[in-house]
Scaffold this motif. Structure first.
Motif, PDB file in Angstrom:
ATOM      1  N   PRO A  79     -31.359  90.660  -9.490  1.00 52.04           N
ATOM      2  CA  PRO A  79     -31.312  91.634  -8.391  1.00 52.04           C
ATOM      3  C   PRO A  79     -30.538  91.185  -7.152  1.00 52.04           C
ATOM      4  CG  PRO A  79     -33.509  91.544  -9.317  1.00 52.04           C
ATOM      5  CD  PRO A  79     -32.736  90.421  -9.939  1.00 52.04           C
ATOM      6  N   ASP A  97     -26.806  91.025  -7.843  1.00 51.24           N
ATOM      7  CA  ASP A  97     -26.207  92.367  -7.978  1.00 51.24           C
ATOM      8  C   ASP A  97     -26.154  93.089  -6.642  1.00 51.24           C
ATOM      9  OD1 ASP A  97     -27.585  93.049 -11.303  1.00 51.24           O
ATOM     10  OD2 ASP A  97     -25.982  91.737 -10.605  1.00 51.24           O
ATOM     11  N   THR A  98     -27.172  92.893  -5.807  1.00 52.63           N
ATOM     12  CA  THR A  98     -27.151  93.532  -4.483  1.00 52.63           C
ATOM     13  C   THR A  98     -25.999  92.979  -3.645  1.00 52.63           C
ATOM     14  OG1 THR A  98     -29.505  94.042  -4.465  1.00 52.63           O
ATOM     15  CG2 THR A  98     -28.453  93.777  -2.318  1.00 52.63           C
ATOM     16  N   TRP A 155     -30.470  98.761  -3.330  1.00 52.57           N
ATOM     17  CA  TRP A 155     -30.233  98.063  -4.614  1.00 52.57           C
ATOM     18  C   TRP A 155     -29.640  99.098  -5.577  1.00 52.57           C
ATOM     19  CZ3 TRP A 155     -32.757 100.412  -8.663  1.00 52.57           C
ATOM     20  CH2 TRP A 155     -33.883 101.188  -8.341  1.00 52.57           C
ATOM     21  N   PHE A 169     -39.531  99.337 -13.893  1.00 51.00           N
ATOM     22  CA  PHE A 169     -38.420  98.643 -13.225  1.00 51.00           C
ATOM     23  C   PHE A 169     -37.168  99.455 -13.560  1.00 51.00           C
ATOM     24  CE2 PHE A 169     -36.846  95.108 -10.934  1.00 51.00           C
ATOM     25  CZ  PHE A 169     -35.601  94.777 -11.455  1.00 51.00           C
ATOM     26  N   ASN A 170     -36.733 100.269 -12.600  1.00 49.67           N
ATOM     27  CA  ASN A 170     -35.739 101.290 -12.908  1.00 49.67           C
ATOM     28  C   ASN A 170     -34.311 100.774 -13.002  1.00 49.67           C
ATOM     29  OD1 ASN A 170     -37.514 103.667 -12.934  1.00 49.67           O
ATOM     30  ND2 ASN A 170     -37.959 102.954 -10.863  1.00 49.67           N
ATOM     31  N   LEU A 171     -33.715 100.957 -14.167  1.00 53.56           N
ATOM     32  CA  LEU A 171     -32.319 100.564 -14.359  1.00 53.56           C
ATOM     33  C   LEU A 171     -31.499 101.845 -14.492  1.00 53.56           C
ATOM     34  CD1 LEU A 171     -32.831  97.624 -16.896  1.00 53.56           C
ATOM     35  CD2 LEU A 171     -32.477  97.495 -14.421  1.00 53.56           C
ATOM     36  N   HIS A 216     -26.148  94.829 -16.639  1.00 54.03           N
ATOM     37  CA  HIS A 216     -27.175  94.039 -17.326  1.00 54.03           C
ATOM     38  C   HIS A 216     -26.846  93.864 -18.803  1.00 54.03           C
ATOM     39  CE1 HIS A 216     -28.800  94.851 -13.518  1.00 54.03           C
ATOM     40  NE2 HIS A 216     -29.086  96.107 -13.791  1.00 54.03           N
ATOM     41  N   GLN A 224     -41.189  90.702  -9.572  1.00 58.08           N
ATOM     42  CA  GLN A 224     -40.915  92.137  -9.658  1.00 58.08           C
ATOM     43  C   GLN A 224     -42.197  92.957  -9.898  1.00 58.08           C
ATOM     44  OE1 GLN A 224     -38.250  93.228  -8.583  1.00 58.08           O
ATOM     45  NE2 GLN A 224     -36.899  91.456  -8.727  1.00 58.08           N
ATOM     46  N   PHE A 277     -43.331  93.091  -6.319  1.00 56.56           N
ATOM     47  CA  PHE A 277     -42.461  93.811  -5.388  1.00 56.56           C
ATOM     48  C   PHE A 277     -42.284  95.277  -5.798  1.00 56.56           C
ATOM     49  CE2 PHE A 277     -39.399  93.586  -1.987  1.00 56.56           C
ATOM     50  CZ  PHE A 277     -38.501  94.608  -2.256  1.00 56.56           C
TER      51      PHE A 277
HETATM   52  N1  FO1 Z   1     -36.687  97.920  -6.460  1.00 50.93           N
HETATM   53  C1  FO1 Z   1     -37.639  98.902  -6.501  1.00 50.93           C
HETATM   54  O1  FO1 Z   1     -38.342  99.086  -5.518  1.00 50.93           O
HETATM   55  N2  FO1 Z   1     -37.825  99.670  -7.626  1.00 50.93           N
HETATM   56  C2  FO1 Z   1     -37.102  99.493  -8.745  1.00 50.93           C
HETATM   57  O2  FO1 Z   1     -37.322 100.182  -9.732  1.00 50.93           O
HETATM   58  C3  FO1 Z   1     -36.058  98.495  -8.723  1.00 50.93           C
HETATM   59  C4  FO1 Z   1     -35.225  98.285  -9.822  1.00 50.93           C
HETATM   60  C5  FO1 Z   1     -34.149  97.371  -9.694  1.00 50.93           C
HETATM   61  C6  FO1 Z   1     -33.225  97.227 -10.730  1.00 50.93           C
HETATM   62  C7  FO1 Z   1     -32.150  96.351 -10.588  1.00 50.93           C
HETATM   63  C8  FO1 Z   1     -32.008  95.615  -9.422  1.00 50.93           C
HETATM   64  O3  FO1 Z   1     -30.942  94.780  -9.255  1.00 50.93           O
HETATM   65  C9  FO1 Z   1     -32.930  95.732  -8.366  1.00 50.93           C
HETATM   66  C10 FO1 Z   1     -34.014  96.620  -8.514  1.00 50.93           C
HETATM   67  N3  FO1 Z   1     -34.933  96.787  -7.464  1.00 50.93           N
HETATM   68  C11 FO1 Z   1     -35.902  97.733  -7.546  1.00 50.93           C
HETATM   69  C12 FO1 Z   1     -34.844  95.987  -6.240  1.00 50.93           C
HETATM   70  C13 FO1 Z   1     -35.400  94.580  -6.474  1.00 50.93           C
HETATM   71  O4  FO1 Z   1     -36.734  94.578  -6.829  1.00 50.93           O
HETATM   72  C14 FO1 Z   1     -35.132  93.812  -5.165  1.00 50.93           C
HETATM   73  O5  FO1 Z   1     -33.752  93.867  -4.973  1.00 50.93           O
HETATM   74  C15 FO1 Z   1     -35.378  92.359  -5.120  1.00 50.93           C
HETATM   75  O6  FO1 Z   1     -35.793  91.763  -6.185  1.00 50.93           O
HETATM   76  C16 FO1 Z   1     -35.990  92.021  -3.785  1.00 50.93           C
HETATM   77  O7  FO1 Z   1     -34.931  91.841  -2.916  1.00 50.93           O
END
Ligand code: FO1
Length: 349
Positions: free
Chosen positions: A60, A63-64, A79, A110-112, A120, A185, A188
């Protein structure tokens, strides 16, 4: 965004190394690129949030950072990708009704997104071929024309695990016990971090080899981005050699406080700090960073904390740290880099 540096350039020593978590760090990196487009920057990114969802390796924070630097991030979620669709996730729901009780498949919380899935799928396939996370991350960054080297903190797995300080029930009904240890996760996302934490552990940090140590010791300027000090910067610091390298060059390490007016702009950093015994303030962050960081940049609302922060032996710069506009963000990035590279010139305000 045009890549100003092709990634196959062998860069002896980067101009700037940024220790990065997720959203706040990504926004700072974007600001840094607009302030110093020709600087050679390496971002060393937390992988403690990494997870395997539906068999796919997701990173995550990496990728962010990449999506933000590529201006492809979804601005509201912080994200995943903008203009996303969720057909694959919706189609997965069909199987939730037939899975055995003890199965974790499919992971439907966990939404993709459909476009995000490509990242991924590629990362997982390359890792399965034997590529390192560093190699794959470089390929993905290059594919998105990201101008910086984006480096995972380690090629070995480090998993942030959170021990809950209360029972908690997820929105899908799954119950968690007080004292239960869950993946980051699950804490979070599944529990929406709406539960107090008793402790946090970085499983694997004691044996994982840190990446970027030589850049971290040779660069002119190290920035600790405005990320969660516990679960974004903490895993990095838990890797052997990171803290000692930072201590040795403390005078040219600058951090930006992610806590403003006692609160985090996004996410659970403020609550986690309190729950884990730290003060949820820029001063609390200063105490955590004092051994490794010579300058702390805090927001104007926290100006009154400056004397106490200076008593810790840190220089303290008071400025606007909420990157609400490109100009403010650019000014912040300039201030931070100047503070690291010419600390003696940091005229107290
Ligand atoms: N954050 C959420 O609140 N809900 C999700 O379903 C979710 C999916 C997800 C998928 C890919 C990714 O790269 C990040 C995702 N995130 C999601 C954010 C992630 O939990 C956070 O970016 C970090 O892990 C905390 O910074």
């Amino acid at each position: 965004m045009k890549a100003t540096h092709t990634l196959n350039e062998v860069t002896a020593t980067p101009d700037i190394v940024v220790l990065a978590g997720g959203v706040g760090a990504a926004r700072f990196l974007r600001a840094l690129h607009s302030a110093r487009p020709h600087s050679d920057v390496v971002a060393i990114v937390n992988t403690g949030d990494d997870t395997v969802a539906n068999g796919l390796h997701v990173s995550p924070d990496i990728d962010t950072v990449i999506y933000t630097l590529a201006a492809a991030i979804d601005p509201d979620r912080g994200w995943g990708l903008r203009d996303e669709t969720w057909t694959a996730m919706q189609s997965l729901a069909r199987y939730a009704s037939v899975r055995p009780d003890d199965s974790r498949a499919p992971n439907d919380w966990f939404n993709l997104g459909d476009r995000d899935l490509a990242t991924h799928l590629y990362r997982t396939a390359r890792l399965r071929e034997g590529a390192s996370l560093e190699q794959v991350t470089g390929e993905i960054a290059r594919a998105w024309n990201v101008p910086y080297r984006v480096v995972p903190m380690s090629n070995q797995p480090v998993e942030t695990r959170v021990t809950l300080a209360a029972t908690s029930t997820a929105s899908d009904g799954h119950r968690y016990a007080n004292g239960e240890t869950v993946s980051f996760q699950e804490y979070f996302v599944r529990l929406r971090h709406a539960v107090p934490v008793a402790s946090v552990a970085f499983v694997g940090a004691d044996t994982a080899a840190p990446l970027g140590l030589s850049e971290l010791s040779s660069t002119a300027c190290v920035v600790i981005a405005p990320s969660n000090p516990v679960v974004s910067i903490g895993p990095l610091r838990a890797l052997s050699g990171i803290d000692s390298t930072l201590r040795q060059r403390r005078e040219s390490v600058v951090a930006i406080s992610p806590i403003i007016g006692g609160a985090a702009l996004k996410g659970p950093a403020d609550r986690m700090l309190r729950e884990l015994g730290h003060e949820s303030s820029a001063l609390g962050v200063a105490r955590m960073y004092a051994p490794i960081c010579g300058t702390l940049v805090i927001d104007s609302v926290d100006a009154a904390l400056r004397p106490d922060i200076e008593k810790l032996g840190m220089r303290c710069i008071v400025t606007d740290t909420i990157m609400k506009s490109p100009d403010v963000a650019r000014t912040l990035a300039d201030t931070v880099v100047s503070a690291a590279t010419t600390p003696e010139n940091v005229a107290p305000k």
